[in-house]
Write a protein that holds these residues in place. Structure first.
Motif, mmCIF file in Angstrom:
data_model
loop_
_atom_site.group_PDB
_atom_site.id
_atom_site.type_symbol
_atom_site.label_atom_id
_atom_site.label_comp_id
_atom_site.label_asym_id
_atom_site.label_seq_id
_atom_site.Cartn_x
_atom_site.Cartn_y
_atom_site.Cartn_z
ATOM 1 N N ILE A 80 2.433 61.265 45.012
ATOM 2 C CA ILE A 80 3.579 60.548 45.587
ATOM 3 C C ILE A 80 3.786 59.216 44.877
ATOM 4 O O ILE A 80 4.920 58.838 44.538
ATOM 5 N N ALA A 81 2.686 58.498 44.633
ATOM 6 C CA ALA A 81 2.793 57.205 43.961
ATOM 7 C C ALA A 81 3.372 57.357 42.550
ATOM 8 O O ALA A 81 4.186 56.533 42.115
ATOM 9 N N LEU A 82 2.965 58.412 41.843
ATOM 10 C CA LEU A 82 3.457 58.637 40.486
ATOM 11 C C LEU A 82 4.934 59.034 40.485
ATOM 12 O O LEU A 82 5.725 58.546 39.670
ATOM 13 N N LEU A 124 7.895 54.229 50.478
ATOM 14 C CA LEU A 124 7.195 55.237 51.281
ATOM 15 C C LEU A 124 8.119 55.859 52.323
ATOM 16 O O LEU A 124 8.078 57.068 52.561
ATOM 17 N N ILE A 125 8.963 55.053 52.945
ATOM 18 C CA ILE A 125 9.929 55.580 53.924
ATOM 19 C C ILE A 125 10.879 56.562 53.245
ATOM 20 O O ILE A 125 11.187 57.635 53.786
ATOM 21 N N LEU A 126 11.333 56.207 52.063
ATOM 22 C CA LEU A 126 12.208 57.102 51.306
ATOM 23 C C LEU A 126 11.499 58.411 50.980
ATOM 24 O O LEU A 126 12.094 59.498 51.077
ATOM 25 N N CYS A 127 10.213 58.323 50.620
ATOM 26 C CA CYS A 127 9.427 59.529 50.343
ATOM 27 C C CYS A 127 9.305 60.406 51.578
ATOM 28 O O CYS A 127 9.421 61.627 51.496
ATOM 29 N N MET A 128 9.080 59.782 52.722
ATOM 30 C CA MET A 128 8.967 60.540 53.978
ATOM 31 C C MET A 128 10.265 61.287 54.277
ATOM 32 O O MET A 128 10.249 62.456 54.680
ATOM 33 N N ILE A 129 11.398 60.622 54.066
ATOM 34 C CA ILE A 129 12.691 61.230 54.372
ATOM 35 C C ILE A 129 13.007 62.365 53.405
ATOM 36 O O ILE A 129 13.488 63.435 53.804
#
Length: 371
Positions: A38-40, A65-70
């Motif tokens: 996810i970080a990459l 991180l919020i964008l990744c969750m969505i």
């Protein structure tokens, strides 16, 4: 002499402590690996936010991180939940006798007796194939039912792993560049080699995760859509199954739609069978053949056959994480040998020279961006 003994003792203890720490972290391999992925993947987004918001690392990491969750986590959880629920429903129908996989296979055999004759030429017993296919179908639905029960019984463990992944991803997004610099200082491989290998690690991880997941979503959606339009039972289930099997290069979603097309033809629904065959070949098949080399093969700079073999080997060795780990190991193998060939001598052979060229190209292309 005494100084050498101290150094060797320290290095031996360093290796021992590192191995002990690795064993300590082994139960959390999945969350740690996906937090790194996810970080990459979201590092470019993090960099764009940093340019707009300035020096606010915590806010930037939280927004990323919020964008990744969505975008990723919530949709994937929804798909997995749907798959397990549909699988549980299918298993219940098999238990109640509403679905009989063996009868479907017998119906295909009655409509196409040439299949049994063809298999007999190679000494393959159709009855044995029938039983194995039926057992595999029942076993698959039973596995999904057990997973549904297991998720219910191990809810705490599941959410613990998910929370750990999100927690680690936050710090890796925030402090990733510092950790990379620290790792480069710690590894005794030479800064240039380390940057090349870390760049290759980041490049392959981004390409395989983004590429394979995007292809899986596209093929699953396309497959589920045509199954729904043709009024095939369990369109959502089969769409998710096609998304999962599409992680296997070269074969992918055809493992689902080809048997479905054969069964439709066997039951007399010729038009539906032709539509499904044409749609699967042209739309689903071309989406894989066009997108996979672009999103996976080109970005990883690996030949298609290496991507196929490393993906299959990775799935066998690492389970579901193998569709990323396999190509990653293959890419690092190519990078290490490319460095060796470039620095320690020439080895004849076109493939070997290509390997060295690949490593050099990767180094040159990744040098400016240290993500």
């Amino acid at each position: 002499m005494y100084g050498k003994l101290e150094t060797r003792t320290f290095l031996a203890m360093l290796v021992g402590v590192s191995l002990a720490f690795a064993l300590l972290m082994k139960p959390f391999f999945g969350p740690i690996f996906w937090a790194i992925a996810i970080a990459l993947i979201f590092h470019p987004i993090r960099e764009r936010l940093a340019k707009r918001l300035g020096d606010r690392p915590n806010v930037i990491a939280l927004l990323t991180l919020i964008l990744c969750m969505i975008i990723v986590v919530i949709p994937v959880l929804g798909l997995v939940t749907s798959l397990v629920a549909e699988g549980l429903s299918v298993y219940q129908k098999i238990q109640d006798g509403e679905l009989r996989p063996g009868e479907y296979i017998d119906r295909v055999n009655q409509s196409f007796p040439a299949i049994e004759a063809f298999l007999a030429q190679f000494g393959v017993d159709f009855a044995e194939v029938r039983d194995r296919a039926s057992n595999a179908f029942v076993g698959g639905s039973q596995f999904l039912a057990k997973q549904a029960l297991g998720v219910g019984q191990n809810t705490f463990q599941f959410f613990l792993g998910l929370s750990l992944m999100v927690y680690l991803a936050f710090f890796l997004i925030r402090d990733g560049s510092k950790l990379v610099d620290l790792l480069i200082q710690a590894l005794p491989l030479g800064d240039e080699r380390e940057r090349l290998l870390l760049a290759k690690f980041a490049e392959v991880t981004r390409a395989t995760v983004k590429g394979n997941l995007l292809i899986a979503i596209i093929q699953g959606a396309l497959g589920g859509l045509i199954f729904w339009l043709l009024n095939i039972q369990g369109a959502l289930l089969w769409g998710v199954v096609m998304a999962i099997v599409s992680l296997i290069p070269a074969v992918g979603a055809a493992l689902v739609w080809v048997p479905a097309a054969v069964y439709l033809a066997a039951t007399g629904e010729i038009i539906s069978a032709v539509i499904l065959t044409a749609y699967g070949t042209v739309v689903i098949g071309l989406s894989d053949n066009i997108l996979r080399p672009i999103l996976v093969g080109r970005d990883t700079k690996l030949p298609d056959y290496i991507v196929l073999l490393s993906t299959l080997g990775g799935i066998v060795m690492f389970g579901v994480n193998g569709f990323v780990m396999g190509p990653l190991v293959a890419a690092l193998f190519m990078a290490f040998w490319g460095i060796f060939i470039r620095e320690f001598g020439e080895i004849p052979g076109t493939a070997v020279h290509n390997m060295a060229d690949t490593a050099t190209e990767t180094q040159q292309s990744e040098k400016p961006r240290q993500d």
